[in-house]
Design an enzyme around this catalytic site. Structure first.
Site, PDB file in Angstrom:
ATOM      1  N   SER A 187     -31.029 -24.353 -26.496  1.00 14.25           N
ATOM      2  CA  SER A 187     -31.967 -24.824 -25.480  1.00 14.25           C
ATOM      3  C   SER A 187     -33.426 -24.531 -25.780  1.00 14.25           C
ATOM      4  O   SER A 187     -34.303 -25.257 -25.340  1.00 14.25           O
ATOM      5  CB  SER A 187     -31.586 -24.243 -24.118  1.00 14.25           C
ATOM      6  N   HIS A 215     -27.747 -29.643 -23.250  1.00 14.07           N
ATOM      7  CA  HIS A 215     -28.844 -30.423 -23.844  1.00 14.07           C
ATOM      8  C   HIS A 215     -28.319 -31.445 -24.842  1.00 14.07           C
ATOM      9  O   HIS A 215     -29.099 -32.025 -25.598  1.00 14.07           O
ATOM     10  CB  HIS A 215     -29.839 -29.485 -24.547  1.00 14.07           C
ATOM     11  N   LYS A 246     -30.231 -32.301 -16.278  1.00 19.13           N
ATOM     12  CA  LYS A 246     -31.052 -32.750 -17.407  1.00 19.13           C
ATOM     13  C   LYS A 246     -30.892 -34.275 -17.548  1.00 19.13           C
ATOM     14  O   LYS A 246     -31.485 -35.017 -16.758  1.00 19.13           O
ATOM     15  CB  LYS A 246     -30.683 -31.953 -18.640  1.00 19.13           C
TER      16      LYS A 246
HETATM   17  C1  LIG Z   1     -27.617 -24.430 -22.361  1.00 14.25           C
HETATM   18  C2  LIG Z   1     -27.683 -24.369 -20.867  1.00 14.25           C
HETATM   19  N1  LIG Z   1     -26.561 -24.094 -20.178  1.00 14.25           N
HETATM   20  C3  LIG Z   1     -26.567 -24.027 -18.835  1.00 14.25           C
HETATM   21  C4  LIG Z   1     -27.720 -24.234 -18.106  1.00 14.25           C
HETATM   22  C5  LIG Z   1     -27.698 -24.111 -16.606  1.00 14.25           C
HETATM   23  O1  LIG Z   1     -27.857 -25.353 -16.005  1.00 14.25           O
HETATM   24  P1  LIG Z   1     -28.583 -25.548 -14.593  1.00 14.25           P
HETATM   25  O2  LIG Z   1     -30.031 -25.215 -14.776  1.00 14.25           O
HETATM   26  O3  LIG Z   1     -28.380 -26.984 -14.300  1.00 14.25           O
HETATM   27  O4  LIG Z   1     -27.920 -24.646 -13.625  1.00 14.25           O
HETATM   28  C6  LIG Z   1     -28.896 -24.530 -18.780  1.00 14.25           C
HETATM   29  C7  LIG Z   1     -30.139 -24.761 -18.007  1.00 14.25           C
HETATM   30  O5  LIG Z   1     -31.228 -24.492 -18.369  1.00 14.25           O
HETATM   31  C8  LIG Z   1     -28.891 -24.597 -20.193  1.00 14.25           C
HETATM   32  O6  LIG Z   1     -30.002 -24.847 -20.869  1.00 14.25           O
END
Ligand SMILES: Cc1ncc(COP(=O)(O)O)c(C=O)c1O
Length: 398
Positions: A187, A215, A246
Protein backbone atom coordinates in the site's frame (compact mmCIF):
# COMPACT_ATOMS: atom_id res chain seq x y z
CA UNK A 1 -0.10 9.19 37.75
CA UNK A 2 -3.32 9.81 35.91
CA UNK A 3 -4.48 7.65 33.03
CA UNK A 4 -4.76 10.76 30.85
CA UNK A 5 -1.18 11.95 31.52
CA UNK A 6 -0.03 10.63 28.15
CA UNK A 7 -2.67 12.76 26.39
CA UNK A 8 -1.72 15.88 28.30
CA UNK A 9 1.96 15.29 27.51
CA UNK A 10 1.49 14.65 23.78
CA UNK A 11 2.73 17.86 22.13
CA UNK A 12 4.36 16.82 18.85
CA UNK A 13 1.28 17.33 16.69
CA UNK A 14 0.47 20.68 18.29
CA UNK A 15 4.02 21.90 17.69
CA UNK A 16 3.75 20.97 14.00
CA UNK A 17 0.40 22.79 13.84
CA UNK A 18 1.96 25.92 15.33
CA UNK A 19 4.75 25.76 12.74
CA UNK A 20 2.14 25.40 9.99
CA UNK A 21 3.58 22.07 8.79
CA UNK A 22 0.95 19.68 10.18
CA UNK A 23 -0.30 17.66 7.20
CA UNK A 24 -2.98 15.40 8.71
CA UNK A 25 -6.78 15.49 9.05
CA UNK A 26 -7.07 18.23 6.39
CA UNK A 27 -10.76 18.73 5.66
CA UNK A 28 -12.02 18.66 2.08
CA UNK A 29 -14.84 21.07 1.27
CA UNK A 30 -15.73 19.98 -2.26
CA UNK A 31 -14.69 16.72 -3.83
CA UNK A 32 -14.75 16.21 -7.58
CA UNK A 33 -12.31 13.32 -7.59
CA UNK A 34 -9.08 14.56 -9.19
CA UNK A 35 -9.80 18.10 -8.00
CA UNK A 36 -10.85 19.04 -4.48
CA UNK A 37 -11.29 22.23 -2.49
CA UNK A 38 -9.14 22.46 0.65
CA UNK A 39 -8.25 25.56 2.65
CA UNK A 40 -10.55 27.48 0.27
CA UNK A 41 -8.39 26.62 -2.78
CA UNK A 42 -8.77 24.18 -5.65
CA UNK A 43 -6.15 21.46 -5.28
CA UNK A 44 -5.16 18.59 -7.58
CA UNK A 45 -5.64 15.40 -5.61
CA UNK A 46 -2.94 12.77 -6.07
CA UNK A 47 -3.39 11.20 -2.65
CA UNK A 48 -6.67 9.33 -2.92
CA UNK A 49 -7.44 5.62 -3.32
CA UNK A 50 -10.46 6.38 -5.51
CA UNK A 51 -8.54 4.58 -8.26
CA UNK A 52 -11.28 4.33 -10.84
CA UNK A 53 -12.80 7.70 -9.97
CA UNK A 54 -16.17 6.03 -9.40
CA UNK A 55 -17.17 7.91 -6.23
CA UNK A 56 -18.52 10.72 -8.43
CA UNK A 57 -19.86 8.50 -11.23
CA UNK A 58 -23.57 9.40 -11.63
CA UNK A 59 -24.50 5.72 -12.09
CA UNK A 60 -22.89 4.78 -8.78
CA UNK A 61 -24.43 7.75 -7.01
CA UNK A 62 -27.87 6.94 -8.39
CA UNK A 63 -27.61 3.29 -7.31
CA UNK A 64 -26.74 4.42 -3.77
CA UNK A 65 -29.66 6.87 -3.66
CA UNK A 66 -32.11 4.23 -4.92
CA UNK A 67 -30.92 1.78 -2.26
CA UNK A 68 -31.55 4.38 0.45
CA UNK A 69 -35.04 4.98 -0.94
CA UNK A 70 -35.79 1.25 -0.90
CA UNK A 71 -34.06 0.04 2.28
CA UNK A 72 -33.36 3.17 4.33
CA UNK A 73 -30.04 4.47 5.60
CA UNK A 74 -28.91 1.63 7.88
CA UNK A 75 -29.32 -2.10 8.40
CA UNK A 76 -29.49 -1.50 12.17
CA UNK A 77 -27.83 -4.74 13.09
CA UNK A 78 -25.31 -7.47 12.42
CA UNK A 79 -25.27 -9.80 9.42
CA UNK A 80 -25.78 -12.62 11.90
CA UNK A 81 -29.22 -11.43 12.99
CA UNK A 82 -31.38 -8.72 11.45
CA UNK A 83 -28.71 -7.02 9.30
CA UNK A 84 -28.62 -9.23 6.20
CA UNK A 85 -30.27 -7.85 3.07
CA UNK A 86 -30.73 -9.78 -0.15
CA UNK A 87 -28.36 -7.15 -1.55
CA UNK A 88 -25.51 -8.40 0.69
CA UNK A 89 -25.98 -11.91 -0.64
CA UNK A 90 -26.20 -10.77 -4.26
CA UNK A 91 -22.99 -8.80 -3.81
CA UNK A 92 -21.18 -11.73 -2.18
CA UNK A 93 -22.16 -14.08 -5.01
CA UNK A 94 -20.94 -11.64 -7.62
CA UNK A 95 -17.69 -10.89 -5.82
CA UNK A 96 -16.90 -14.58 -5.39
CA UNK A 97 -17.27 -15.04 -9.16
CA UNK A 98 -15.20 -11.91 -9.84
CA UNK A 99 -12.20 -13.24 -7.88
CA UNK A 100 -12.88 -16.86 -8.96
CA UNK A 101 -13.54 -18.33 -5.54
CA UNK A 102 -16.43 -20.47 -4.30
CA UNK A 103 -17.86 -18.00 -1.79
CA UNK A 104 -17.40 -14.52 -0.33
CA UNK A 105 -18.38 -12.76 2.88
CA UNK A 106 -18.67 -8.99 3.32
CA UNK A 107 -17.59 -6.98 6.37
CA UNK A 108 -18.34 -3.36 7.29
CA UNK A 109 -14.80 -2.13 6.54
CA UNK A 110 -11.71 -3.51 4.87
CA UNK A 111 -9.99 -3.28 8.24
CA UNK A 112 -12.65 -5.46 9.82
CA UNK A 113 -12.37 -7.97 6.97
CA UNK A 114 -8.75 -8.66 7.90
CA UNK A 115 -9.54 -8.61 11.61
CA UNK A 116 -12.52 -10.89 11.15
CA UNK A 117 -10.97 -13.44 8.78
CA UNK A 118 -7.52 -13.72 10.37
CA UNK A 119 -8.69 -13.86 13.98
CA UNK A 120 -11.14 -16.64 13.13
CA UNK A 121 -8.89 -18.81 10.99
CA UNK A 122 -5.67 -18.54 12.98
CA UNK A 123 -5.59 -20.21 16.39
CA UNK A 124 -2.80 -20.98 18.86
CA UNK A 125 -1.98 -24.20 17.03
CA UNK A 126 -1.34 -22.43 13.71
CA UNK A 127 1.56 -20.39 12.39
CA UNK A 128 1.37 -17.17 10.43
CA UNK A 129 4.10 -15.96 8.12
CA UNK A 130 3.64 -12.31 7.31
CA UNK A 131 5.53 -9.81 5.17
CA UNK A 132 6.99 -7.15 7.49
CA UNK A 133 5.36 -4.34 5.51
CA UNK A 134 1.85 -5.81 5.31
CA UNK A 135 -1.02 -3.46 6.15
CA UNK A 136 -1.66 -2.66 9.83
CA UNK A 137 -5.05 -4.39 9.72
CA UNK A 138 -3.28 -7.70 9.04
CA UNK A 139 -1.11 -7.26 12.11
CA UNK A 140 -4.15 -6.19 14.13
CA UNK A 141 -5.96 -9.33 12.91
CA UNK A 142 -3.06 -11.36 14.29
CA UNK A 143 -3.17 -9.42 17.59
CA UNK A 144 -6.89 -10.07 17.88
CA UNK A 145 -6.28 -13.71 17.15
CA UNK A 146 -3.70 -13.84 19.94
CA UNK A 147 -6.22 -12.19 22.28
CA UNK A 148 -9.09 -14.49 21.42
CA UNK A 149 -7.13 -17.74 21.30
CA UNK A 150 -4.66 -16.91 24.10
CA UNK A 151 -1.67 -16.70 21.79
CA UNK A 152 -0.60 -16.77 18.17
CA UNK A 153 2.57 -17.91 16.47
CA UNK A 154 3.86 -15.32 14.05
CA UNK A 155 6.98 -15.03 11.97
CA UNK A 156 7.69 -11.89 9.97
CA UNK A 157 9.79 -12.20 6.82
CA UNK A 158 11.69 -9.40 5.08
CA UNK A 159 9.66 -7.35 2.65
CA UNK A 160 8.84 -9.44 -0.45
CA UNK A 161 12.01 -11.45 0.19
CA UNK A 162 11.24 -15.00 -0.86
CA UNK A 163 14.66 -16.30 0.23
CA UNK A 164 13.97 -15.05 3.74
CA UNK A 165 10.52 -16.64 3.64
CA UNK A 166 12.02 -19.96 2.52
CA UNK A 167 14.69 -19.77 5.23
CA UNK A 168 11.88 -19.61 7.82
CA UNK A 169 9.68 -22.23 6.16
CA UNK A 170 12.53 -24.72 5.84
CA UNK A 171 13.07 -24.75 9.62
CA UNK A 172 9.46 -25.56 10.48
CA UNK A 173 7.95 -28.89 11.38
CA UNK A 174 6.49 -30.04 8.02
CA UNK A 175 3.22 -30.92 9.80
CA UNK A 176 2.78 -27.41 11.26
CA UNK A 177 -0.46 -25.83 9.96
CA UNK A 178 0.50 -22.49 8.44
CA UNK A 179 -0.60 -19.60 6.29
CA UNK A 180 1.42 -16.95 4.45
CA UNK A 181 -0.25 -13.54 4.51
CA UNK A 182 0.72 -10.88 2.02
CA UNK A 183 -0.52 -7.72 0.41
CA UNK A 184 -0.94 -8.10 -3.36
CA UNK A 185 0.02 -4.51 -4.08
CA UNK A 186 1.93 -3.02 -1.14
CA UNK A 187 0.00 0.00 0.00
CA UNK A 188 2.77 2.51 0.63
CA UNK A 189 5.26 1.80 -2.17
CA UNK A 190 3.03 0.29 -4.86
CA UNK A 191 5.21 -2.75 -5.51
CA UNK A 192 3.69 -6.13 -6.33
CA UNK A 193 4.19 -9.29 -4.30
CA UNK A 194 6.36 -11.93 -5.94
CA UNK A 195 3.35 -14.24 -6.13
CA UNK A 196 4.86 -16.85 -8.50
CA UNK A 197 7.72 -17.57 -6.10
CA UNK A 198 5.49 -17.28 -3.03
CA UNK A 199 3.07 -19.81 -4.55
CA UNK A 200 5.96 -22.22 -5.29
CA UNK A 201 7.11 -21.99 -1.67
CA UNK A 202 3.57 -22.45 -0.35
CA UNK A 203 3.26 -25.63 -2.40
CA UNK A 204 6.68 -26.97 -1.39
CA UNK A 205 6.11 -26.35 2.34
CA UNK A 206 2.34 -26.97 2.41
CA UNK A 207 1.27 -23.50 3.49
CA UNK A 208 -2.01 -21.74 2.71
CA UNK A 209 -1.96 -18.30 1.03
CA UNK A 210 -3.96 -15.26 2.20
CA UNK A 211 -3.84 -12.33 -0.21
CA UNK A 212 -4.89 -8.81 0.80
CA UNK A 213 -5.71 -7.27 -2.57
CA UNK A 214 -7.05 -3.93 -1.31
CA UNK A 215 -4.95 -2.06 -3.88
CA UNK A 216 -5.08 -4.79 -6.53
CA UNK A 217 -8.75 -5.29 -7.40
CA UNK A 218 -9.93 -2.84 -10.03
CA UNK A 219 -6.29 -1.86 -10.55
CA UNK A 220 -4.24 -4.85 -11.69
CA UNK A 221 -4.86 -7.49 -14.36
CA UNK A 222 -6.42 -7.14 -17.81
CA UNK A 223 -9.95 -7.06 -16.43
CA UNK A 224 -9.20 -5.56 -13.00
CA UNK A 225 -9.36 -8.88 -11.16
CA UNK A 226 -6.22 -7.96 -9.30
CA UNK A 227 -2.95 -9.59 -8.38
CA UNK A 228 -4.21 -13.12 -9.11
CA UNK A 229 -5.04 -12.06 -12.66
CA UNK A 230 -1.79 -10.11 -13.10
CA UNK A 231 0.20 -13.29 -12.45
CA UNK A 232 -2.46 -15.72 -13.68
CA UNK A 233 -2.28 -17.58 -10.37
CA UNK A 234 -5.74 -18.34 -9.01
CA UNK A 235 -6.30 -21.72 -7.39
CA UNK A 236 -3.27 -21.55 -5.18
CA UNK A 237 -4.50 -18.39 -3.49
CA UNK A 238 -6.71 -19.81 -0.73
CA UNK A 239 -8.20 -16.60 0.61
CA UNK A 240 -8.50 -13.21 -1.08
CA UNK A 241 -9.43 -10.12 0.90
CA UNK A 242 -10.33 -6.73 -0.50
CA UNK A 243 -11.78 -3.41 0.63
CA UNK A 244 -14.61 -1.42 -0.97
CA UNK A 245 -13.06 1.94 -0.04
CA UNK A 246 -10.73 2.13 -3.01
CA UNK A 247 -11.70 0.97 -6.55
CA UNK A 248 -15.24 0.10 -5.43
CA UNK A 249 -16.10 3.68 -4.39
CA UNK A 250 -17.74 2.72 -1.11
CA UNK A 251 -17.05 1.45 2.40
CA UNK A 252 -16.73 -2.18 3.50
CA UNK A 253 -14.70 -5.18 2.46
CA UNK A 254 -14.82 -8.91 1.87
CA UNK A 255 -13.02 -12.20 2.14
CA UNK A 256 -13.40 -14.95 -0.48
CA UNK A 257 -12.31 -18.58 -0.61
CA UNK A 258 -13.60 -22.15 -0.30
CA UNK A 259 -17.24 -22.28 0.75
CA UNK A 260 -16.54 -24.31 3.91
CA UNK A 261 -13.94 -21.80 5.05
CA UNK A 262 -16.23 -18.84 4.42
CA UNK A 263 -19.09 -20.66 6.17
CA UNK A 264 -16.85 -21.16 9.20
CA UNK A 265 -15.75 -17.50 9.29
CA UNK A 266 -19.41 -16.50 9.02
CA UNK A 267 -20.23 -18.39 12.22
CA UNK A 268 -17.21 -17.56 14.39
CA UNK A 269 -15.90 -14.14 13.35
CA UNK A 270 -16.36 -11.61 16.17
CA UNK A 271 -15.83 -8.50 13.98
CA UNK A 272 -18.63 -9.81 11.75
CA UNK A 273 -21.04 -10.98 14.39
CA UNK A 274 -20.68 -8.12 16.86
CA UNK A 275 -20.85 -5.19 14.42
CA UNK A 276 -23.59 -3.82 12.18
CA UNK A 277 -23.59 -4.76 8.49
CA UNK A 278 -22.75 -2.52 5.52
CA UNK A 279 -25.53 0.04 4.92
CA UNK A 280 -27.68 -0.37 1.77
CA UNK A 281 -26.26 2.65 -0.08
CA UNK A 282 -22.73 1.32 0.31
CA UNK A 283 -23.60 -2.14 -0.98
CA UNK A 284 -25.47 -0.70 -3.95
CA UNK A 285 -22.45 1.51 -4.77
CA UNK A 286 -20.17 -1.56 -4.79
CA UNK A 287 -22.58 -3.55 -6.96
CA UNK A 288 -22.74 -0.73 -9.52
CA UNK A 289 -18.95 -0.21 -9.43
CA UNK A 290 -18.44 -3.92 -10.01
CA UNK A 291 -20.82 -3.82 -12.99
CA UNK A 292 -18.85 -0.88 -14.43
CA UNK A 293 -15.48 -2.60 -13.91
CA UNK A 294 -16.80 -5.74 -15.62
CA UNK A 295 -18.32 -3.94 -18.59
CA UNK A 296 -15.76 -1.14 -19.08
CA UNK A 297 -12.24 -2.55 -18.72
CA UNK A 298 -10.88 0.49 -20.58
CA UNK A 299 -11.21 2.44 -17.28
CA UNK A 300 -8.83 -0.02 -15.64
CA UNK A 301 -6.45 0.26 -18.60
CA UNK A 302 -6.49 4.07 -18.41
CA UNK A 303 -5.54 3.84 -14.72
CA UNK A 304 -2.71 1.42 -15.49
CA UNK A 305 -1.38 3.66 -18.28
CA UNK A 306 -1.51 6.70 -15.98
CA UNK A 307 0.50 4.85 -13.32
CA UNK A 308 3.13 3.83 -15.90
CA UNK A 309 3.36 7.37 -17.29
CA UNK A 310 3.90 8.90 -13.84
CA UNK A 311 6.57 6.34 -12.88
CA UNK A 312 8.36 6.96 -16.18
CA UNK A 313 8.23 10.74 -15.86
CA UNK A 314 9.27 10.88 -12.18
CA UNK A 315 12.16 8.51 -12.87
CA UNK A 316 13.33 10.53 -15.85
CA UNK A 317 13.47 13.61 -13.58
CA UNK A 318 15.70 11.65 -11.20
CA UNK A 319 13.24 10.87 -8.39
CA UNK A 320 13.45 7.55 -6.56
CA UNK A 321 10.12 5.73 -7.11
CA UNK A 322 11.24 2.48 -5.47
CA UNK A 323 9.92 -0.72 -7.03
CA UNK A 324 6.46 0.54 -7.91
CA UNK A 325 4.77 -0.92 -10.99
CA UNK A 326 1.28 0.32 -10.14
CA UNK A 327 -0.73 3.58 -9.86
CA UNK A 328 0.69 3.99 -6.33
CA UNK A 329 3.89 5.90 -7.01
CA UNK A 330 6.11 6.76 -4.02
CA UNK A 331 8.63 9.57 -4.15
CA UNK A 332 11.17 8.37 -1.63
CA UNK A 333 12.71 11.30 0.23
CA UNK A 334 14.44 9.70 3.26
CA UNK A 335 14.06 11.91 6.36
CA UNK A 336 10.80 12.91 8.06
CA UNK A 337 11.50 16.64 8.15
CA UNK A 338 12.43 16.85 4.48
CA UNK A 339 9.31 14.86 3.63
CA UNK A 340 7.07 17.25 5.56
CA UNK A 341 8.77 20.23 3.87
CA UNK A 342 8.26 18.66 0.47
CA UNK A 343 4.62 18.02 1.32
CA UNK A 344 4.11 21.61 2.45
CA UNK A 345 5.68 22.97 -0.75
CA UNK A 346 3.40 20.72 -2.81
CA UNK A 347 0.32 21.80 -0.92
CA UNK A 348 1.19 25.48 -1.23
CA UNK A 349 1.57 24.98 -4.99
CA UNK A 350 -1.85 23.29 -5.25
CA UNK A 351 -1.14 19.54 -5.08
CA UNK A 352 -2.28 17.16 -2.34
CA UNK A 353 -0.26 13.95 -1.83
CA UNK A 354 0.32 11.88 1.32
CA UNK A 355 3.41 12.28 3.51
CA UNK A 356 4.35 8.87 4.90
CA UNK A 357 6.82 8.42 7.74
CA UNK A 358 7.80 5.65 10.17
CA UNK A 359 6.22 3.35 11.36
CA UNK A 360 4.20 3.19 8.10
CA UNK A 361 7.55 2.88 6.26
CA UNK A 362 11.07 2.11 7.59
CA UNK A 363 12.58 5.15 9.41
CA UNK A 364 15.05 6.04 6.62
CA UNK A 365 12.46 5.69 3.87
CA UNK A 366 9.97 8.52 4.49
CA UNK A 367 8.15 9.29 1.28
CA UNK A 368 5.47 11.22 -0.53
CA UNK A 369 2.88 8.69 -1.61
CA UNK A 370 1.18 9.68 -4.84
CA UNK A 371 -1.70 7.65 -6.26
CA UNK A 372 -3.73 8.16 -9.39
CA UNK A 373 -7.26 7.87 -10.70
CA UNK A 374 -8.56 6.77 -14.09
CA UNK A 375 -10.29 10.16 -14.18
CA UNK A 376 -7.14 12.31 -13.89
CA UNK A 377 -6.82 14.49 -17.01
CA UNK A 378 -3.46 14.60 -18.80
CA UNK A 379 -3.10 18.34 -18.27
CA UNK A 380 -3.55 17.96 -14.48
CA UNK A 381 -0.93 15.21 -14.45
CA UNK A 382 1.48 17.46 -16.35
CA UNK A 383 0.92 20.27 -13.85
CA UNK A 384 1.67 17.81 -11.01
CA UNK A 385 4.88 16.70 -12.73
CA UNK A 386 6.02 20.30 -13.25
CA UNK A 387 5.41 21.15 -9.60
CA UNK A 388 7.28 18.07 -8.37
CA UNK A 389 10.20 18.94 -10.65
CA UNK A 390 10.40 22.50 -9.37
CA UNK A 391 10.25 21.47 -5.71
CA UNK A 392 12.62 18.55 -6.24
CA UNK A 393 15.21 20.94 -7.71
CA UNK A 394 14.67 23.56 -5.01
CA UNK A 395 15.20 20.94 -2.31
CA UNK A 396 18.22 19.34 -4.05
CA UNK A 397 16.50 16.01 -4.48
CA UNK A 398 17.02 15.77 -8.23
C1 LIG B 1 -3.68 -3.25 2.17
C2 LIG B 1 -4.87 -2.75 2.93
N1 LIG B 1 -5.64 -3.64 3.59
C3 LIG B 1 -6.71 -3.24 4.29
C4 LIG B 1 -7.08 -1.91 4.36
C5 LIG B 1 -8.26 -1.50 5.19
O1 LIG B 1 -9.31 -1.07 4.38
P1 LIG B 1 -10.36 0.05 4.82
O2 LIG B 1 -9.62 1.35 4.92
O3 LIG B 1 -11.34 0.06 3.72
O4 LIG B 1 -10.92 -0.36 6.13
C6 LIG B 1 -6.31 -0.97 3.69
C7 LIG B 1 -6.69 0.46 3.76
O5 LIG B 1 -5.95 1.37 3.74
C8 LIG B 1 -5.18 -1.38 2.96
O6 LIG B 1 -4.41 -0.51 2.33
Amino acid sequence: MDIFDKCMNFTRAKEAMEQGIYPYFKPIRDNNGPRVVMDGREIIMVGSNNYLGLTKDPRVQEAAIKAIEKYGTSCSGSRFLNGTLELHEELEDRLAKFVRKEAALSFSTGYQSNLGAISTIVTKEDLILTDKTNHASIFDGIFLSAGIHMGANVKRYKHNDMDDLERILAKLDPEQSKMIITDGVFSMEGDLVNLPRLAELAKKYKARIYLDDAHGLGVEGKTGRGTQEHFNIWDQVDLVMCTFSKSFASLGGFIAGKSEVIHYIKHFSRPLIFSASIPPANIAAVLKSLEIIESEPHIVHRLQETGKKMIREFQSMGFNTGESETPIVPIIIGGDEKTFKFWLNLFQEGVYANPVISPAVPPDRALIRTSYMATHQDNDLDVVLDIFKRIGKKMDLI
